[in-house]
Motif scaffolding. Structure first.
Motif, short mmCIF file in Angstrom:
data_model
loop_
_atom_site.label_atom_id
_atom_site.label_comp_id
_atom_site.label_asym_id
_atom_site.label_seq_id
_atom_site.Cartn_x
_atom_site.Cartn_y
_atom_site.Cartn_z
N GLU A 23 0.83 -1.20 0.00
CA GLU A 23 0.00 0.00 0.00
C GLU A 23 0.86 1.25 0.00
O GLU A 23 0.59 2.19 -0.73
CB GLU A 23 -0.94 -0.01 1.21
CG GLU A 23 -2.04 -1.05 1.10
CD GLU A 23 -2.79 -1.25 2.40
OE1 GLU A 23 -2.46 -0.58 3.41
OE2 GLU A 23 -3.70 -2.09 2.42
N SER A 24 1.93 1.27 0.81
CA SER A 24 2.77 2.46 0.87
C SER A 24 3.57 2.64 -0.41
O SER A 24 3.81 3.76 -0.84
CB SER A 24 3.70 2.41 2.08
OG SER A 24 4.62 1.36 1.96
N VAL A 25 3.98 1.56 -1.05
CA VAL A 25 4.72 1.66 -2.31
C VAL A 25 3.85 2.26 -3.40
O VAL A 25 4.27 3.14 -4.13
CB VAL A 25 5.26 0.28 -2.75
CG1 VAL A 25 5.74 0.31 -4.19
CG2 VAL A 25 6.40 -0.14 -1.85
N SER A 26 2.58 1.83 -3.48
CA SER A 26 1.72 2.32 -4.54
C SER A 26 1.34 3.79 -4.34
O SER A 26 0.95 4.45 -5.27
CB SER A 26 0.46 1.46 -4.65
OG SER A 26 -0.30 1.58 -3.46
N GLN A 27 1.48 4.30 -3.13
CA GLN A 27 1.13 5.69 -2.87
C GLN A 27 2.29 6.64 -3.13
O GLN A 27 2.08 7.82 -3.32
CB GLN A 27 0.67 5.85 -1.42
CG GLN A 27 -0.65 5.14 -1.16
CD GLN A 27 -1.01 5.12 0.31
OE1 GLN A 27 -0.25 5.57 1.16
NE2 GLN A 27 -2.17 4.58 0.62
N ARG A 28 3.52 6.14 -3.15
CA ARG A 28 4.67 6.99 -3.40
C ARG A 28 4.83 7.21 -4.89
O ARG A 28 4.80 6.27 -5.66
CB ARG A 28 5.95 6.35 -2.85
CG ARG A 28 6.02 6.37 -1.36
CD ARG A 28 7.31 5.76 -0.91
NE ARG A 28 6.98 4.55 -0.20
CZ ARG A 28 7.76 3.51 -0.07
NH1 ARG A 28 8.93 3.50 -0.63
NH2 ARG A 28 7.38 2.46 0.60
N SER A 29 5.05 8.46 -5.29
CA SER A 29 5.26 8.72 -6.72
C SER A 29 6.66 9.26 -6.93
O SER A 29 7.23 9.90 -6.07
CB SER A 29 4.23 9.73 -7.23
OG SER A 29 4.39 10.95 -6.54
N GLY A 30 7.23 8.99 -8.11
CA GLY A 30 8.54 9.49 -8.44
C GLY A 30 9.69 8.67 -7.88
O GLY A 30 10.84 9.00 -8.08
N GLU A 31 9.40 7.61 -7.13
CA GLU A 31 10.45 6.78 -6.57
C GLU A 31 10.66 5.54 -7.43
O GLU A 31 9.71 4.99 -7.97
CB GLU A 31 10.09 6.34 -5.15
CG GLU A 31 10.07 7.48 -4.16
CD GLU A 31 9.81 6.98 -2.74
OE1 GLU A 31 9.93 5.77 -2.50
OE2 GLU A 31 9.48 7.81 -1.89
N VAL A 32 11.89 5.10 -7.53
CA VAL A 32 12.19 3.88 -8.26
C VAL A 32 11.92 2.70 -7.33
O VAL A 32 12.46 2.64 -6.23
CB VAL A 32 13.67 3.87 -8.73
CG1 VAL A 32 14.02 2.54 -9.36
CG2 VAL A 32 13.92 5.02 -9.69
N HIS A 33 11.08 1.78 -7.77
CA HIS A 33 10.75 0.62 -6.95
C HIS A 33 11.69 -0.54 -7.22
O HIS A 33 11.92 -1.37 -6.37
CB HIS A 33 9.30 0.19 -7.18
CG HIS A 33 8.33 1.27 -6.83
ND1 HIS A 33 7.20 1.51 -7.56
CD2 HIS A 33 8.32 2.19 -5.84
CE1 HIS A 33 6.54 2.51 -7.03
NE2 HIS A 33 7.20 2.94 -5.98
N THR A 34 12.22 -0.62 -8.45
CA THR A 34 13.13 -1.70 -8.82
C THR A 34 14.23 -1.12 -9.69
O THR A 34 13.97 -0.26 -10.52
CB THR A 34 12.38 -2.81 -9.58
OG1 THR A 34 11.27 -3.23 -8.79
CG2 THR A 34 13.28 -3.99 -9.87
#
Length: 149
Positions: A23-34
């Motif tokens: 949930e917290s990952v999907s709410q963050r924008s502009g960040e590289v997830h992988t």
């Protein structure tokens, strides 16, 4: 274990922790997830959610509804389908984006592009064809100043 809220003798439940992280990952924008970092090589099919940045070598197929960033120095040979594609490195293959393709200097693209919106910096090398139309699921909005064909 005490940091996770469980007792020392009990294993903490992983489901709530993973759910909260997703949930917290999907709410963050502009960040590289992988990140596929410099010096790394990958061959195959990559599907993902969120933002992925490739700085190494990739060969295969990439599919996402989200953001793909090809970093400066990256070498990608792939068929790409994404929401947004930002290219700073080298791409050989067709790229289809439902939102936008951004070609940044010193990017190089050899292949066909299909997108409703394109941004290209001066100095980018592009060899291929470009098809611009609304690839999203809604009706095509009229262009500013009336419809021209």
């Amino acid at each position: 274990m005490a940091l996770l809220g469980g007792k020392k003798d009990e294993a903490p439940s992983s489901k709530p922790l993973f759910r909260r992280e997703e949930e917290s990952v999907s709410q963050r924008s502009g960040e590289v997830h992988t990140l596929l970092g410099k010096g790394s090589e990958f061959e195959g099919k990559l599907t993902f959610e969120g933002q992925v940045r490739i700085d190494g070598k990739f060969n295969g197929q990439i599919i996402t509804k989200d953001v793909l960033v090809i970093g400066d120095g990256a070498k990608v040979q792939a068929e790409i389908q994404a929401g947004t594609v930002i290219i700073n490195g080298q791409v050989e293959g067709n790229v289809k984006a439902t939102q936008i393709i951004e070609l940044k200097t010193p990017g190089r693209v050899k292949g066909n592009l299909e997108t409703p919106s394109l941004s290209m910096d001066r100095g980018v090398i592009f060899e291929g064809s470009l098809k611009m139309e609304n690839l999203g699921t809604g009706a095509r909005p009229p262009p500013p100043g009336g419809e021209k064909k």
